[in-house]
Design a protein around this motif. Structure first.
Motif, PDB file in Angstrom:
ATOM      1  N   ALA A 171      -2.449  15.590  -0.282  1.00  0.00           N
ATOM      2  CA  ALA A 171      -2.556  14.250   0.288  1.00  0.00           C
ATOM      3  C   ALA A 171      -4.015  14.024   0.670  1.00  0.00           C
ATOM      4  CB  ALA A 171      -1.653  14.120   1.503  1.00  0.00           C
ATOM      5  N   VAL A 172      -4.561  12.894   0.244  1.00  0.00           N
ATOM      6  CA  VAL A 172      -5.983  12.618   0.445  1.00  0.00           C
ATOM      7  C   VAL A 172      -6.155  11.267   1.116  1.00  0.00           C
ATOM      8  CG1 VAL A 172      -8.197  12.321  -0.722  1.00  0.00           C
ATOM      9  CG2 VAL A 172      -6.511  13.887  -1.661  1.00  0.00           C
ATOM     10  N   SER A 173      -6.951  11.220   2.166  1.00  0.00           N
ATOM     11  CA  SER A 173      -7.232   9.957   2.849  1.00  0.00           C
ATOM     12  C   SER A 173      -8.676   9.548   2.611  1.00  0.00           C
ATOM     13  CB  SER A 173      -6.996  10.085   4.352  1.00  0.00           C
ATOM     14  OG  SER A 173      -7.467   8.923   5.002  1.00  0.00           O
ATOM     15  N   LEU A 174      -8.875   8.254   2.393  1.00  0.00           N
ATOM     16  CA  LEU A 174     -10.213   7.721   2.213  1.00  0.00           C
ATOM     17  C   LEU A 174     -10.947   7.662   3.545  1.00  0.00           C
ATOM     18  CD1 LEU A 174     -11.062   6.944  -0.578  1.00  0.00           C
ATOM     19  CD2 LEU A 174     -10.613   4.572  -0.033  1.00  0.00           C
ATOM     20  N   GLY A 175     -10.235   7.444   4.612  1.00  0.00           N
ATOM     21  CA  GLY A 175     -10.863   7.302   5.924  1.00  0.00           C
ATOM     22  C   GLY A 175      -9.826   6.879   6.926  1.00  0.00           C
ATOM     23  N   ASP A 176     -10.249   6.759   8.170  1.00  0.00           N
ATOM     24  CA  ASP A 176      -9.307   6.481   9.244  1.00  0.00           C
ATOM     25  C   ASP A 176      -9.029   4.992   9.390  1.00  0.00           C
ATOM     26  OD1 ASP A 176      -9.190   9.169   9.577  1.00  0.00           O
ATOM     27  OD2 ASP A 176     -10.575   9.229  11.276  1.00  0.00           O
ATOM     28  N   TYR A 177      -8.432   4.455   8.364  1.00  0.00           N
ATOM     29  CA  TYR A 177      -7.980   3.069   8.368  1.00  0.00           C
ATOM     30  C   TYR A 177      -6.853   2.983   7.350  1.00  0.00           C
ATOM     31  CZ  TYR A 177     -11.331   3.453   4.612  1.00  0.00           C
ATOM     32  OH  TYR A 177     -12.018   3.909   3.519  1.00  0.00           O
ATOM     33  N   VAL A 178      -6.120   1.878   7.372  1.00  0.00           N
ATOM     34  CA  VAL A 178      -4.926   1.796   6.537  1.00  0.00           C
ATOM     35  C   VAL A 178      -5.085   0.732   5.451  1.00  0.00           C
ATOM     36  CG1 VAL A 178      -2.432   1.392   6.529  1.00  0.00           C
ATOM     37  CG2 VAL A 178      -3.495   2.594   8.448  1.00  0.00           C
ATOM     38  N   LEU A 179      -4.897   1.152   4.218  1.00  0.00           N
ATOM     39  CA  LEU A 179      -4.903   0.243   3.066  1.00  0.00           C
ATOM     40  C   LEU A 179      -3.460  -0.122   2.742  1.00  0.00           C
ATOM     41  CD1 LEU A 179      -7.360   2.401   0.951  1.00  0.00           C
ATOM     42  CD2 LEU A 179      -7.936   0.299   2.167  1.00  0.00           C
ATOM     43  N   ASN A 180      -3.277  -1.085   1.837  1.00  0.00           N
ATOM     44  CA  ASN A 180      -1.909  -1.475   1.477  1.00  0.00           C
ATOM     45  C   ASN A 180      -1.257  -0.529   0.489  1.00  0.00           C
ATOM     46  OD1 ASN A 180      -1.686  -3.679   3.117  1.00  0.00           O
ATOM     47  ND2 ASN A 180      -2.596  -5.065   1.630  1.00  0.00           N
ATOM     48  N   GLY A 181      -2.064   0.288  -0.160  1.00  0.00           N
ATOM     49  CA  GLY A 181      -1.501   1.214  -1.134  1.00  0.00           C
ATOM     50  C   GLY A 181      -2.567   2.184  -1.592  1.00  0.00           C
ATOM     51  N   GLY A 182      -2.177   3.103  -2.450  1.00  0.00           N
ATOM     52  CA  GLY A 182      -3.086   4.167  -2.853  1.00  0.00           C
ATOM     53  C   GLY A 182      -4.077   3.788  -3.942  1.00  0.00           C
ATOM     54  N   GLU A 183      -3.914   2.600  -4.555  1.00  0.00           N
ATOM     55  CA  GLU A 183      -4.727   2.279  -5.732  1.00  0.00           C
ATOM     56  C   GLU A 183      -6.217   2.238  -5.431  1.00  0.00           C
ATOM     57  OE1 GLU A 183      -1.926   0.794  -4.923  1.00  0.00           O
ATOM     58  OE2 GLU A 183      -0.603   1.169  -6.633  1.00  0.00           O
ATOM     59  N   VAL A 184      -6.592   1.552  -4.359  1.00  0.00           N
ATOM     60  CA  VAL A 184      -8.015   1.448  -4.025  1.00  0.00           C
ATOM     61  C   VAL A 184      -8.583   2.834  -3.711  1.00  0.00           C
ATOM     62  CG1 VAL A 184      -9.617   0.597  -2.263  1.00  0.00           C
ATOM     63  CG2 VAL A 184      -7.989  -0.968  -3.331  1.00  0.00           C
ATOM     64  N   ALA A 185      -7.794   3.650  -3.043  1.00  0.00           N
ATOM     65  CA  ALA A 185      -8.230   5.013  -2.741  1.00  0.00           C
ATOM     66  C   ALA A 185      -8.377   5.824  -4.025  1.00  0.00           C
ATOM     67  CB  ALA A 185      -7.242   5.686  -1.790  1.00  0.00           C
ATOM     68  N   ALA A 186      -7.431   5.671  -4.952  1.00  0.00           N
ATOM     69  CA  ALA A 186      -7.525   6.397  -6.225  1.00  0.00           C
ATOM     70  C   ALA A 186      -8.786   5.977  -6.967  1.00  0.00           C
ATOM     71  CB  ALA A 186      -6.286   6.145  -7.081  1.00  0.00           C
ATOM     72  N   VAL A 223      -2.290  12.577  -3.726  1.00  0.00           N
ATOM     73  CA  VAL A 223      -1.463  11.506  -3.178  1.00  0.00           C
ATOM     74  C   VAL A 223      -2.269  10.788  -2.099  1.00  0.00           C
ATOM     75  CG1 VAL A 223       0.763  10.936  -2.155  1.00  0.00           C
ATOM     76  CG2 VAL A 223       0.542  12.968  -3.602  1.00  0.00           C
ATOM     77  N   PRO A 224      -2.846   9.627  -2.441  1.00  0.00           N
ATOM     78  CA  PRO A 224      -3.621   8.899  -1.440  1.00  0.00           C
ATOM     79  C   PRO A 224      -2.725   8.480  -0.283  1.00  0.00           C
ATOM     80  CG  PRO A 224      -4.036   8.016  -3.655  1.00  0.00           C
ATOM     81  CD  PRO A 224      -2.850   8.940  -3.751  1.00  0.00           C
ATOM     82  N   SER A 225      -3.174   8.760   0.922  1.00  0.00           N
ATOM     83  CA  SER A 225      -2.385   8.421   2.102  1.00  0.00           C
ATOM     84  C   SER A 225      -3.282   8.489   3.331  1.00  0.00           C
ATOM     85  CB  SER A 225      -1.249   9.441   2.257  1.00  0.00           C
ATOM     86  OG  SER A 225      -0.772   9.437   3.588  1.00  0.00           O
ATOM     87  N   PRO A 226      -3.094   7.547   4.284  1.00  0.00           N
ATOM     88  CA  PRO A 226      -3.904   7.631   5.500  1.00  0.00           C
ATOM     89  C   PRO A 226      -3.606   8.905   6.289  1.00  0.00           C
ATOM     90  CG  PRO A 226      -2.267   5.870   5.663  1.00  0.00           C
ATOM     91  CD  PRO A 226      -2.184   6.410   4.281  1.00  0.00           C
ATOM     92  N   SER A 227      -2.511   9.594   5.962  1.00  0.00           N
ATOM     93  CA  SER A 227      -2.227  10.843   6.677  1.00  0.00           C
ATOM     94  C   SER A 227      -2.682  12.070   5.881  1.00  0.00           C
ATOM     95  CB  SER A 227      -0.743  10.928   7.014  1.00  0.00           C
ATOM     96  OG  SER A 227       0.038  10.865   5.838  1.00  0.00           O
TER      97      SER A 227
END
Ligand code: ADE
Length: 250
Positions: free
Chosen positions: A132-147, A84-88
């Motif tokens: 829950a997986v975060s790409l980095g310490d910033y916020v994207l609009n949704g999980g797609e780019v992270a996925a 689950v991509p999430s900044p947290s």
């Protein structure tokens, strides 16, 4: 996802090729296919108030059930790990990419808005590993780019996806160091020369130069990585000297 088109790049380049040659199987599911109202609603106001919208649990529950059932037919006894991509979430890195590359089946739940109703993850966790997986310490609009990023980082580690397996060894974040700088022809360009050692044909000298460059670059750009490298390597006097030259203080 509510934006299947966001994941269209998975048809391109090495991932697309890996899919076509059967090295990896990938399917994209539209969350709205699991709604039952005329407006195909996936969100609602947050319980307790506050800004933004939260993704409702019902479509997510049905979507996850569907993915589990569809995949289970093809892989009896295997359950996916739900990412689950999430900044947290926990920070994604190369070590996690290797770990995920060793799993048989990954599923991604790409949330939008303020996130997915937490009960979806609690419910899924009773049947599968959920992370829950975060790409980095910033916020994207949704999980797609992270996925997309996680899928690309993981799939390229699968045997046969990257043609030359050696190119996976000395790249950035393998062995805690960044990659050395690379050059190609022409030997001279805009008054800048390719470092002489690289044309010497002396393989040991080239390897030593590249190692020094990795160490220097890491100390300069990512001093935080040096501690992890030092935990696994007793530095030579020369390596200590390089680190000191780059201003690294342990
Ligand atoms: N969704 C929103 N921001 C994110 C991030 N930094 N990493 C992963 N998923 C996200």
């Amino acid at each position: 996802t509510i934006f299947p088109e966001y994941l269209a790049p998975l048809e391109l380049s090495l991932i697309g090729k890996a899919r076509r040659s059967g090295l990896v199987e990938l399917a994209v599911h539209d969350l709205r296919d699991f709604t039952h109202d005329r407006h195909r609603t996936v969100d609602d106001a947050p319980a307790g108030g506050g800004a933004g919208m939260v993704m409702r649990p019902e479509p997510w529950g049905e979507a996850i059930d569907h993915v589990l059932a569809a995949g289970a037919g093809e892989r009896p006894g295997v359950v996916p790990t739900l990412l689950v991509p999430s900044p947290s979430g926990r920070r994604f890195d190369q070590a996690m990419a290797h770990e995920l590359a060793g799993l048989d089946w990954l599923a991604f739940a790409c949330g939008r808005y303020e996130g997915i109703d937490e009960r979806v993850l609690d419910d899924a966790a009773e049947r599968l590993p959920v992370r829950a997986v975060s790409l980095g310490d910033y916020v994207l609009n949704g999980g797609e780019v992270a996925a997309l990023a996680v899928i690309e980082a993981v799939v390229r580690l699968l045997p046969g996806v990257v043609g030359n397996a050696e190119s996976l060894v000395e790249e950035s974040h393998e062995g805690h160091l960044l990659e050395y700088p690379v050059y190609t022809r022409p030997a001279s360009w805009r008054g800048r020369e390719v470092p002489e050692v690289l044309s010497s044909g002396h393989h040991a000298n080239v390897a030593a130069w590249r190692h020094e460059q990795r160490l220097r670059r890491t100390a300069r750009r990512r001093p935080d990585l040096i501690a992890a490298w030092l935990a696994e390597h007793e530095p030579t006097p020369r390596e200590r000297e390089l680190l000191a030259e780059e201003g690294w203080v342990g």
